[in-house]
Design an enzyme around this catalytic site. Structure first.
Site, PDB file in Angstrom:
ATOM      1  N   ASN A 135     -15.858 -10.992  -2.296  1.00 39.29           N
ATOM      2  CA  ASN A 135     -16.218 -10.756  -0.891  1.00 39.29           C
ATOM      3  C   ASN A 135     -16.109  -9.290  -0.466  1.00 39.29           C
ATOM      4  O   ASN A 135     -16.910  -8.826   0.334  1.00 39.29           O
ATOM      5  CB  ASN A 135     -15.461 -11.705   0.049  1.00 39.29           C
ATOM      6  CG  ASN A 135     -13.976 -11.611  -0.076  1.00 39.29           C
ATOM      7  OD1 ASN A 135     -13.456 -11.075  -1.051  1.00 39.29           O
ATOM      8  ND2 ASN A 135     -13.267 -12.125   0.910  1.00 39.29           N
ATOM      9  N   GLU A 233      -2.911 -12.818  -3.203  1.00 39.52           N
ATOM     10  CA  GLU A 233      -3.531 -12.708  -1.866  1.00 39.52           C
ATOM     11  C   GLU A 233      -4.557 -13.825  -1.805  1.00 39.52           C
ATOM     12  O   GLU A 233      -5.593 -13.765  -2.474  1.00 39.52           O
ATOM     13  CB  GLU A 233      -4.212 -11.341  -1.701  1.00 39.52           C
ATOM     14  CG  GLU A 233      -3.249 -10.169  -1.709  1.00 39.52           C
ATOM     15  CD  GLU A 233      -2.450 -10.056  -0.422  1.00 39.52           C
ATOM     16  OE1 GLU A 233      -2.749 -10.789   0.535  1.00 39.52           O
ATOM     17  OE2 GLU A 233      -1.511  -9.252  -0.392  1.00 39.52           O
ATOM     18  N   CYS A 267     -11.171 -13.439   4.142  1.00 39.33           N
ATOM     19  CA  CYS A 267      -9.906 -14.190   4.154  1.00 39.33           C
ATOM     20  C   CYS A 267      -9.217 -14.089   5.512  1.00 39.33           C
ATOM     21  O   CYS A 267      -8.446 -14.957   5.877  1.00 39.33           O
ATOM     22  CB  CYS A 267      -9.000 -13.662   3.050  1.00 39.33           C
ATOM     23  SG  CYS A 267      -8.820 -11.884   3.106  1.00 39.33           S
ATOM     24  N   GLU A 436       0.072  -6.051  -0.013  1.00 41.31           N
ATOM     25  CA  GLU A 436      -0.736  -4.939  -0.495  1.00 41.31           C
ATOM     26  C   GLU A 436      -0.767  -3.870   0.591  1.00 41.31           C
ATOM     27  O   GLU A 436      -0.449  -4.137   1.749  1.00 41.31           O
ATOM     28  CB  GLU A 436      -2.177  -5.401  -0.771  1.00 41.31           C
ATOM     29  CG  GLU A 436      -2.234  -6.489  -1.807  1.00 41.31           C
ATOM     30  CD  GLU A 436      -3.560  -6.551  -2.536  1.00 41.31           C
ATOM     31  OE1 GLU A 436      -4.532  -6.990  -1.926  1.00 41.31           O
ATOM     32  OE2 GLU A 436      -3.587  -6.171  -3.720  1.00 41.31           O
TER      33      GLU A 436
HETATM   34  P1  NAD Z   1     -11.791 -17.427  -6.728  1.00 38.86           P
HETATM   35  O1  NAD Z   1     -10.386 -17.827  -6.632  1.00 38.86           O
HETATM   36  O2  NAD Z   1     -12.795 -18.450  -7.104  1.00 38.86           O
HETATM   37  O3  NAD Z   1     -11.990 -16.232  -7.748  1.00 38.86           O
HETATM   38  C1  NAD Z   1     -11.285 -15.030  -7.646  1.00 38.86           C
HETATM   39  C2  NAD Z   1     -11.184 -14.395  -9.010  1.00 38.86           C
HETATM   40  O4  NAD Z   1     -10.406 -15.219  -9.847  1.00 38.86           O
HETATM   41  C3  NAD Z   1     -12.507 -14.181  -9.714  1.00 38.86           C
HETATM   42  O5  NAD Z   1     -12.494 -12.953 -10.408  1.00 38.86           O
HETATM   43  C4  NAD Z   1     -12.528 -15.337 -10.698  1.00 38.86           C
HETATM   44  O6  NAD Z   1     -13.306 -15.097 -11.848  1.00 38.86           O
HETATM   45  C5  NAD Z   1     -11.068 -15.446 -11.064  1.00 38.86           C
HETATM   46  N1  NAD Z   1     -10.655 -16.747 -11.596  1.00 38.86           N
HETATM   47  C6  NAD Z   1     -11.200 -17.963 -11.341  1.00 38.86           C
HETATM   48  N2  NAD Z   1     -10.530 -18.919 -12.009  1.00 38.86           N
HETATM   49  C7  NAD Z   1      -9.529 -18.296 -12.686  1.00 38.86           C
HETATM   50  C8  NAD Z   1      -8.497 -18.754 -13.549  1.00 38.86           C
HETATM   51  N3  NAD Z   1      -8.342 -20.042 -13.848  1.00 38.86           N
HETATM   52  N4  NAD Z   1      -7.632 -17.842 -14.057  1.00 38.86           N
HETATM   53  C9  NAD Z   1      -7.746 -16.528 -13.760  1.00 38.86           C
HETATM   54  N5  NAD Z   1      -8.726 -16.042 -12.965  1.00 38.86           N
HETATM   55  C10 NAD Z   1      -9.608 -16.917 -12.429  1.00 38.86           C
HETATM   56  O7  NAD Z   1     -12.124 -16.778  -5.307  1.00 38.86           O
HETATM   57  P2  NAD Z   1     -13.509 -16.233  -4.761  1.00 38.86           P
HETATM   58  O8  NAD Z   1     -14.395 -17.412  -4.518  1.00 38.86           O
HETATM   59  O9  NAD Z   1     -14.007 -15.118  -5.628  1.00 38.86           O
HETATM   60  O10 NAD Z   1     -13.040 -15.569  -3.389  1.00 38.86           O
HETATM   61  C11 NAD Z   1     -12.884 -16.306  -2.230  1.00 38.86           C
HETATM   62  C12 NAD Z   1     -11.425 -16.616  -1.968  1.00 38.86           C
HETATM   63  O11 NAD Z   1     -10.645 -15.420  -1.994  1.00 38.86           O
HETATM   64  C13 NAD Z   1     -11.187 -17.207  -0.591  1.00 38.86           C
HETATM   65  O12 NAD Z   1     -10.279 -18.286  -0.670  1.00 38.86           O
HETATM   66  C14 NAD Z   1     -10.563 -16.057   0.189  1.00 38.86           C
HETATM   67  O13 NAD Z   1      -9.776 -16.442   1.274  1.00 38.86           O
HETATM   68  C15 NAD Z   1      -9.772 -15.365  -0.859  1.00 38.86           C
HETATM   69  N6  NAD Z   1      -9.524 -13.978  -0.458  1.00 38.86           N
HETATM   70  C16 NAD Z   1      -8.242 -13.636  -0.089  1.00 38.86           C
HETATM   71  C17 NAD Z   1      -7.986 -12.331   0.325  1.00 38.86           C
HETATM   72  C18 NAD Z   1      -6.605 -11.903   0.719  1.00 38.86           C
HETATM   73  O14 NAD Z   1      -6.331 -10.713   0.715  1.00 38.86           O
HETATM   74  N7  NAD Z   1      -5.696 -12.809   1.058  1.00 38.86           N
HETATM   75  C19 NAD Z   1      -9.009 -11.384   0.355  1.00 38.86           C
HETATM   76  C20 NAD Z   1     -10.286 -11.780  -0.026  1.00 38.86           C
HETATM   77  C21 NAD Z   1     -10.524 -13.081  -0.456  1.00 38.86           C
END
Ligand code: NAD
Length: 455
Positions: A135, A233, A267, A436
């Site tokens: 995102n 996060e 998020c 962070e």
């Molecule tokens: P996601 O959890 O699907 O993926 C995030 C990352 O994790 C990607 O690089 C993905 O390839 C990797 N990943 C997926 N499965 C994994 C596994 N089993 N082991 C290790 N790595 C793995 O999230 P997304 O769809 O890319 O992003 C959206 C989510 O991120 C939303 O829930 C959002 O709220 C959250 N987000 C949180 C923050 C924050 O700072 N709190 C900021 C931005 C996004």
């Protein structure tokens, strides 16, 4: 050019065309990158703090020099309006500049103890794995890379499969800035193989992850096997509480940015807007008017203030929240190609409604009335998440009372601004572990060492 087996096709969400083919790897590629980061660690941690500082400053300047190219790439890959993309690349440059000041300020303490001198040092951890979402690709990666390198660690970054392009550019920039090979490594590939290898490889000292709560839970469990440090996060379902005495015009004018910004794929999105009953109808009307000004369209068109969703799967998931929902307002969006979805305002009956409970990660706002302060706080805190939130009121004492009572890591009063490079950012409850940005982030990229000398 990568071969078919190892090529990852990157799609432009505004038109569904192929934007790039990049080489991707598997667990063995992750293992090699870890090997490079481990090998580079002793020399990098030995670089004098002043020199580490200068190198990070140079990276910041190079990002700024390339800002327009990086912004266009991010706008096309992540489907975000070009003005937003420019601001995010600016945040990445600012983050490197901010942490460039850190190497010479990693201070320890002296502690009065009997019979000697007792002191603490902030030591780097080693080779660190970073896993980031799609995102805010380069901005979120920078929040991790810059403090990690400033503290003397080396890094392997796995960006999201949907948006790897700016991370790959950053890898070139970091080398051009003079940071030695192996200090910063990017590996592109699936979370299940490449991501999990980073989490399970015993040579990796820590994982810093941003993404969904579901994946964060799995990473936490896998990392526990080797007592690996983790910061997480995760997701959010943040509330904006709007009291009847607030400047309703200002609150309504700011609300679309807070929930439809980045297409709701944020998020920190204030996706639950809780409004005191006596101001509810007026706020809803003003919020609808403000939302009607949003222009959904081509991210590279300067008139567009909202782009497409990231993927067809994301659009399907977001659309599912409209089943049986009370739609108070829906804007318009292009019909396609592209993963378009219009800004939408729902008025669910209560915070128990699915749209008011689950993280939608799309441009859908829920506006719900409350009777008094106690009920507003109960509703705001009735969630597994605790990332951010806002309080809108002209009563300063109530604003602070509510801010102290909200179970959330990052709050703003009469504002929806969540992220500042200088301030700690992170979540309570299932929104995460650790912080962070700001000085606090350095605590999560260093280990405290205590040394006693008998005198
Ligand atoms: P996601 O959890 O699907 O993926 C995030 C990352 O994790 C990607 O690089 C993905 O390839 C990797 N990943 C997926 N499965 C994994 C596994 N089993 N082991 C290790 N790595 C793995 O999230 P997304 O769809 O890319 O992003 C959206 C989510 O991120 C939303 O829930 C959002 O709220 C959250 N987000 C949180 C923050 C924050 O700072 N709190 C900021 C931005 C996004």
């Amino acid at each position: 050019m990568p071969t078919t087996e190892n090529a990852l096709t990157v799609i432009e969400p505004a038109n569904e065309r192929v934007l790039a083919e990049v080489a991707q790897t598997d667990a063995s590629g992750a293992a090699e990158a870890i090997g490079r980061a481990v090998a580079a660690y002793p020399a990098w941690r030995a670089v004098e703090p002043r020199d580490r500082s200068l190198l990070l400053t140079r990276v910041s300047s190079l990002i700024e020099e390339r800002l327009e190219d990086l912004a266009v790439l991010e706008a096309r890959n992540a489907g975000k309006p070009i003005a937003d993309a420019r601001a995010e690349i600016g945040i990445a440059a600012d983050t490197f500049r901010y942490y460039a000041g850190a190497p010479e300020r990693l201070l320890g303490q002296t502690i009065p103890v009997p019979g000697g001198v007792d002191m603490t040092f902030r030591e780097p951890l080693g080779a660190i794995g970073l896993i980031t979402p799609w995102n805010f690709p380069l901005a979120i990666a920078s929040w991790k890379i810059a403090p990690a390198l400033a503290a003397g660690n080396t890094v392997v970054l796995k960006p999201a499969e949907l948006t790897p392009l700016t991370a790959l550019r950053l890898e070139e920039i970091v080398l051009e800035g003079g940071i030695p090979e192996g200090v910063f490594n990017v590996v592109v590939g699936p979370g299940r193989t490449v991501g999990e290898h980073l989490v399970t490889d015993p040579r990796v000292a820590k994982i810093a992850f941003t993404g969904s709560t579901a994946v964060g839970r799995r990473i936490g469990a896998l990392a526990a096997e080797s007592i690996k440090r983790v910061t997480l996060e995760l997701g959010g379902k943040s509330a904006s509480i709007i009291f009847a005495d607030a400047d309703l015009e200002a609150a309504a004018a700011a609300a679309p940015g807070a929930v439809f910004g980045n297409n709701g794929q944020d998020c920190c999105a204030r996706s639950r807007i809780l409004v005191e009953r006596s101001a509810f109808d007026r706020f809803l009307a003003l919020f609808g008017e403000a939302t009607a000004k949003i222009r959904v369209g081509d991210p590279l068109d300067r008139e567009s203030t909202m782009g497409p969703l990231i993927s067809a799967a994301q659009r399907e998931s977001v659309s599912s929240f409209l089943d049986g929902a009370d739609v108070a307002y829906q804007g318009s969006a292009p019909s396609g190609p592209g993963f378009w979805f219009p800004p939408t305002i729902l008025t669910p009956a209560s915070t128990d409604d699915r749209a008011a409970r689950e993280e939608i990660f799309g441009p859908i706002a829920c506006v719900i009335p409350f009777e008094d302060e106690a009920e507003a706080l109960r509703m705001a805190n009735d969630t597994i998440y605790g990332l951010s939130g806002s309080i809108w009121t002209r009563d300063g004492a109530r604003a602070l009372r509510a801010a102290r009572a909200m179970e959330s890591g990052t709050l703003s009063i009469n504002s929806n601004w969540s992220v500042r490079v200088q301030s700690p950012f992170g979540g309570f409850k299932q929104s995460g572990v650790g912080r962070e940005l700001g000085p606090d982030a350095l605590d999560y990229y260093t280990e405290v060492k205590n040394v006693y000398i008998a005198t």
